[in-house]
Write a protein that holds these residues in place. Structure first.
Motif, PDB file in Angstrom:
ATOM      1  N   LEU A  32      26.044 124.690  43.422  1.00 59.66           N
ATOM      2  CA  LEU A  32      26.160 125.975  42.723  1.00 59.66           C
ATOM      3  C   LEU A  32      25.289 126.060  41.476  1.00 59.66           C
ATOM      4  O   LEU A  32      25.151 127.140  40.888  1.00 59.66           O
ATOM      5  CB  LEU A  32      27.622 126.231  42.337  1.00 59.66           C
ATOM      6  CG  LEU A  32      28.635 126.398  43.474  1.00 59.66           C
ATOM      7  CD1 LEU A  32      30.027 126.640  42.903  1.00 59.66           C
ATOM      8  CD2 LEU A  32      28.242 127.536  44.407  1.00 59.66           C
ATOM      9  N   LEU A  33      24.699 124.934  41.065  1.00 64.04           N
ATOM     10  CA  LEU A  33      23.924 124.911  39.821  1.00 64.04           C
ATOM     11  C   LEU A  33      22.808 125.959  39.761  1.00 64.04           C
ATOM     12  O   LEU A  33      22.625 126.606  38.720  1.00 64.04           O
ATOM     13  CB  LEU A  33      23.336 123.515  39.585  1.00 64.04           C
ATOM     14  CG  LEU A  33      24.248 122.467  38.943  1.00 64.04           C
ATOM     15  CD1 LEU A  33      23.493 121.181  38.705  1.00 64.04           C
ATOM     16  CD2 LEU A  33      24.832 122.975  37.634  1.00 64.04           C
ATOM     17  N   PRO A  34      22.032 126.159  40.847  1.00 63.60           N
ATOM     18  CA  PRO A  34      20.969 127.175  40.765  1.00 63.60           C
ATOM     19  C   PRO A  34      21.499 128.566  40.438  1.00 63.60           C
ATOM     20  O   PRO A  34      20.867 129.330  39.696  1.00 63.60           O
ATOM     21  CB  PRO A  34      20.330 127.144  42.160  1.00 63.60           C
ATOM     22  CG  PRO A  34      20.658 125.790  42.700  1.00 63.60           C
ATOM     23  CD  PRO A  34      22.012 125.457  42.156  1.00 63.60           C
ATOM     24  N   PHE A  35      22.680 128.890  40.963  1.00 59.55           N
ATOM     25  CA  PHE A  35      23.250 130.223  40.771  1.00 59.55           C
ATOM     26  C   PHE A  35      23.953 130.346  39.423  1.00 59.55           C
ATOM     27  O   PHE A  35      23.905 131.406  38.786  1.00 59.55           O
ATOM     28  CB  PHE A  35      24.226 130.524  41.916  1.00 59.55           C
ATOM     29  CG  PHE A  35      23.674 130.177  43.269  1.00 59.55           C
ATOM     30  CD1 PHE A  35      22.683 130.957  43.852  1.00 59.55           C
ATOM     31  CD2 PHE A  35      24.107 129.048  43.949  1.00 59.55           C
ATOM     32  CE1 PHE A  35      22.152 130.630  45.089  1.00 59.55           C
ATOM     33  CE2 PHE A  35      23.586 128.713  45.187  1.00 59.55           C
ATOM     34  CZ  PHE A  35      22.603 129.504  45.754  1.00 59.55           C
ATOM     35  N   ILE A  36      24.570 129.277  38.974  1.00 57.62           N
ATOM     36  CA  ILE A  36      25.199 129.278  37.655  1.00 57.62           C
ATOM     37  C   ILE A  36      24.138 129.357  36.559  1.00 57.62           C
ATOM     38  O   ILE A  36      24.282 130.098  35.581  1.00 57.62           O
ATOM     39  CB  ILE A  36      26.079 128.023  37.476  1.00 57.62           C
ATOM     40  CG1 ILE A  36      27.251 128.059  38.452  1.00 57.62           C
ATOM     41  CG2 ILE A  36      26.581 127.910  36.038  1.00 57.62           C
ATOM     42  CD1 ILE A  36      28.098 126.797  38.454  1.00 57.62           C
ATOM     43  N   SER A  37      23.056 128.585  36.719  1.00 56.58           N
ATOM     44  CA  SER A  37      21.987 128.606  35.721  1.00 56.58           C
ATOM     45  C   SER A  37      21.336 129.986  35.642  1.00 56.58           C
ATOM     46  O   SER A  37      20.976 130.450  34.556  1.00 56.58           O
ATOM     47  CB  SER A  37      20.930 127.548  36.054  1.00 56.58           C
ATOM     48  OG  SER A  37      20.351 127.784  37.321  1.00 56.58           O
ATOM     49  N   LYS A  38      21.236 130.657  36.786  1.00 56.80           N
ATOM     50  CA  LYS A  38      20.672 132.015  36.800  1.00 56.80           C
ATOM     51  C   LYS A  38      21.609 133.007  36.120  1.00 56.80           C
ATOM     52  O   LYS A  38      21.162 133.883  35.375  1.00 56.80           O
ATOM     53  CB  LYS A  38      20.412 132.445  38.244  1.00 56.80           C
ATOM     54  CG  LYS A  38      19.759 133.811  38.371  1.00 56.80           C
ATOM     55  CD  LYS A  38      19.477 134.156  39.829  1.00 56.80           C
ATOM     56  CE  LYS A  38      18.826 135.526  39.939  1.00 56.80           C
ATOM     57  NZ  LYS A  38      18.563 135.883  41.371  1.00 56.80           N
ATOM     58  N   SER A  65      18.424 126.630  32.162  1.00 54.88           N
ATOM     59  CA  SER A  65      17.758 125.776  33.138  1.00 54.88           C
ATOM     60  C   SER A  65      18.782 124.979  33.938  1.00 54.88           C
ATOM     61  O   SER A  65      19.909 124.767  33.474  1.00 54.88           O
ATOM     62  CB  SER A  65      16.801 124.810  32.431  1.00 54.88           C
ATOM     63  OG  SER A  65      17.550 123.878  31.658  1.00 54.88           O
ATOM     64  N   PRO A  66      18.413 124.512  35.146  1.00 58.69           N
ATOM     65  CA  PRO A  66      19.329 123.661  35.916  1.00 58.69           C
ATOM     66  C   PRO A  66      19.731 122.395  35.157  1.00 58.69           C
ATOM     67  O   PRO A  66      20.867 121.930  35.277  1.00 58.69           O
ATOM     68  CB  PRO A  66      18.516 123.319  37.173  1.00 58.69           C
ATOM     69  CG  PRO A  66      17.574 124.468  37.336  1.00 58.69           C
ATOM     70  CD  PRO A  66      17.216 124.880  35.930  1.00 58.69           C
ATOM     71  N   ALA A  67      18.804 121.836  34.363  1.00 54.48           N
ATOM     72  CA  ALA A  67      19.124 120.638  33.591  1.00 54.48           C
ATOM     73  C   ALA A  67      20.222 120.936  32.566  1.00 54.48           C
ATOM     74  O   ALA A  67      21.122 120.117  32.348  1.00 54.48           O
ATOM     75  CB  ALA A  67      17.876 120.123  32.893  1.00 54.48           C
ATOM     76  N   THR A  68      20.153 122.107  31.934  1.00 56.93           N
ATOM     77  CA  THR A  68      21.196 122.500  30.984  1.00 56.93           C
ATOM     78  C   THR A  68      22.512 122.761  31.700  1.00 56.93           C
ATOM     79  O   THR A  68      23.584 122.349  31.232  1.00 56.93           O
ATOM     80  CB  THR A  68      20.768 123.756  30.205  1.00 56.93           C
ATOM     81  OG1 THR A  68      19.546 123.503  29.516  1.00 56.93           O
ATOM     82  CG2 THR A  68      21.842 124.155  29.195  1.00 56.93           C
ATOM     83  N   ALA A  69      22.448 123.407  32.842  1.00 59.73           N
ATOM     84  CA  ALA A  69      23.653 123.660  33.627  1.00 59.73           C
ATOM     85  C   ALA A  69      24.311 122.361  34.061  1.00 59.73           C
ATOM     86  O   ALA A  69      25.532 122.294  34.242  1.00 59.73           O
ATOM     87  CB  ALA A  69      23.309 124.511  34.853  1.00 59.73           C
ATOM     88  N   GLY A  70      23.521 121.302  34.222  1.00 58.61           N
ATOM     89  CA  GLY A  70      24.056 119.999  34.600  1.00 58.61           C
ATOM     90  C   GLY A  70      25.030 119.431  33.588  1.00 58.61           C
ATOM     91  O   GLY A  70      25.791 118.507  33.906  1.00 58.61           O
ATOM     92  N   LEU A  79      21.038 117.809  43.496  1.00 57.47           N
ATOM     93  CA  LEU A  79      20.588 117.888  44.880  1.00 57.47           C
ATOM     94  C   LEU A  79      20.356 119.325  45.326  1.00 57.47           C
ATOM     95  O   LEU A  79      19.355 119.635  45.983  1.00 57.47           O
ATOM     96  CB  LEU A  79      21.604 117.211  45.800  1.00 57.47           C
ATOM     97  CG  LEU A  79      21.229 117.125  47.281  1.00 57.47           C
ATOM     98  CD1 LEU A  79      19.913 116.383  47.467  1.00 57.47           C
ATOM     99  CD2 LEU A  79      22.346 116.441  48.072  1.00 57.47           C
ATOM    100  N   GLY A  80      21.284 120.216  44.979  1.00 55.67           N
ATOM    101  CA  GLY A  80      21.109 121.609  45.364  1.00 55.67           C
ATOM    102  C   GLY A  80      19.848 122.213  44.779  1.00 55.67           C
ATOM    103  O   GLY A  80      19.065 122.870  45.476  1.00 55.67           O
ATOM    104  N   ALA A  81      19.618 121.969  43.490  1.00 53.77           N
ATOM    105  CA  ALA A  81      18.415 122.483  42.833  1.00 53.77           C
ATOM    106  C   ALA A  81      17.158 121.844  43.408  1.00 53.77           C
ATOM    107  O   ALA A  81      16.114 122.498  43.563  1.00 53.77           O
ATOM    108  CB  ALA A  81      18.493 122.231  41.331  1.00 53.77           C
ATOM    109  N   ALA A  82      17.237 120.535  43.746  1.00 50.65           N
ATOM    110  CA  ALA A  82      16.081 119.834  44.302  1.00 50.65           C
ATOM    111  C   ALA A  82      15.706 120.368  45.678  1.00 50.65           C
ATOM    112  O   ALA A  82      14.522 120.565  45.984  1.00 50.65           O
ATOM    113  CB  ALA A  82      16.373 118.334  44.385  1.00 50.65           C
ATOM    114  N   LEU A  83      16.705 120.604  46.517  1.00 48.39           N
ATOM    115  CA  LEU A  83      16.442 121.144  47.852  1.00 48.39           C
ATOM    116  C   LEU A  83      15.868 122.559  47.765  1.00 48.39           C
ATOM    117  O   LEU A  83      14.993 122.939  48.561  1.00 48.39           O
ATOM    118  CB  LEU A  83      17.729 121.152  48.674  1.00 48.39           C
ATOM    119  CG  LEU A  83      18.282 119.775  49.059  1.00 48.39           C
ATOM    120  CD1 LEU A  83      19.647 119.915  49.723  1.00 48.39           C
ATOM    121  CD2 LEU A  83      17.323 119.041  49.978  1.00 48.39           C
TER     122      LEU A  83
END
Length: 371
Positions: A11-17, A22-27, A205-209
């Protein structure tokens, strides 16, 4: 409990959006969850030995429902972080207590199998909970995932009030860490480094894919499903092998294979649909090692089992914390495809440390025989 942790990665890509970060911050959602768990799990383990496990499991599930509701309706990233801190606290008051109970009641010659079943139940979140959450995001948005978990958590409060009625509290009259602190810390550090080898990549993994293979949300869900099925099968298979060949042999062998698989994953990470198979093998080997090492700890520390399992879970989440920080640093400086190689180095370190602990155990055994 597992879904609450594992569903965040896809879900990180969608939460970060949604929060324009950034995905790193969402992490950091994973980081604060893990830090809270690492700090509070030993306390709950100790208190449950004194006051009984039922009240803490019930408290944890109630807080689990509240924290996920707060995650779902968080108006800012700050409130989102607060909700994940509460979620980490809730899981810390439940998960270690379950492992301790199983370690106590399982027959010695079946302990590996029993623990593998418990671990596989937790890992079901990977192939069922996390992909289902990703599909929910596709149709109803990412917030709906946490609404559903809050509702299920509230239901489980009532269920567990009745389930644990027969579990009585024990009187803890001695400090189980007395005289064993350094040895225990050395043993659980293997778990910490193992966790780095898994979660430095898995958290992102989600963001990487999405970044390297341009996977859609449904393809990410399928990839997580392959990973989750591999994790469950690895755990169950490990239980049988551990009971047959011994905890130490299986835990060492799986760490070597884990390092090799991660190198292959790095080479073929951008190879499209081949990634499904590689994720399956990665999880199969990785979680086979985790389960066998859990069984090894319950065997090596029979008198300190409850506290050691709590500390081992703390070590796990310390590893997740460090792994998420390392993963964020790596993707910011070298990109997603570098992560598998970093994880492979961690797996090798875990193997070396595990071997050292075996050698120390042999020396202790020989000394006792001489005496």
């Amino acid at each position: 409990m597992g879904t609450d942790l594992f569903v965040v990665s896809p879900l990180l890509p969608f939460i970060s959006k949604a929060y324009e970060i950034s995905p790193a911050t969402a992490g950091w959602m994973v980081t604060v969850f893990a830090v809270t768990y690492a700090c509070s799990a030993p306390l709950f383990g100790w208190l449950s030995d004194k006051k009984g496990r039922r009240r803490f499991i019930t408290f944890g599930l109630l807080l689990f429902a509240i924290s996920n509701a707060l995650t779902a309706f968080a108006s800012s990233f700050l409130w989102l972080i607060v909700s994940r801190i509460l979620a980490g606290l809730s899981v810390a008051s439940v998960t270690p207590l379950i492992y301790a109970i199983i370690g106590d009641i399982a027959p010695p010659n079946r302990r590996g199998t029993w623990l593998s079943i418990v671990v596989s139940g937790h890992l079901t979140a990977l192939w069922a909970g996390a992909p289902f959450g990703t599909l929910l995001e596709h149709f109803f948005g990412w917030r709906s995932v946490f609404v559903v978990m809050a509702i299920i958590g509230a239901i489980l409060v009532v269920v567990n009030l009745k389930t644990w009625k027969s579990i009585s509290k024990s009187d803890l009259t001695r400090n189980p860490l007395e005289g064993n602190t350094l040895r225990i810390l050395g043993s659980i550090s293997v778990t910490t480094i193992w966790a780095i080898s898994i979660y430095a990549l898995y958290v992102y993994l989600g963001a990487a894919l999405y970044s390297e293979n341009r996977f859609s949300s449904s393809e990410i869900a399928l990839a997580i499903t392959f990973y989750g099925v591999g994790a469950v099968l690895g755990s169950l298979t490990s239980g049988q092998l551990t009971d047959k060949f011994g905890e130490r042999k299986i835990s060492k062998a799986t760490l070597i294979f884990l390092a090799l698989i991660l190198i292959c994953l790095g080479v073929f990470f951008s190879s499209g649909y081949w990634i499904y198979f590689l994720l399956f093998i990665w999880a199969l080997v990785g979680y086979a090692g985790f389960t066998s090492y859990q069984a090894r700890l319950t065997m090596e520390y029979p008198k300190e089992r409850g506290i050691v399992m709590a500390w081992n879970n703390t070590a796990l989440y310390i590893g997740i914390t460090i792994g998420s920080l390392i993963g964020g640093y790596v993707i910011s400086n070298w990109g997603y495809t570098s992560l598998p190689y970093v994880c492979s180095m961690a797996a090798i370190m875990s193997f070396v440390l595990s071997t050292q602990k075996v050698q120390e155990a042999k020396k202790e055994s020989e000394s006792s025989v001489d005496i």
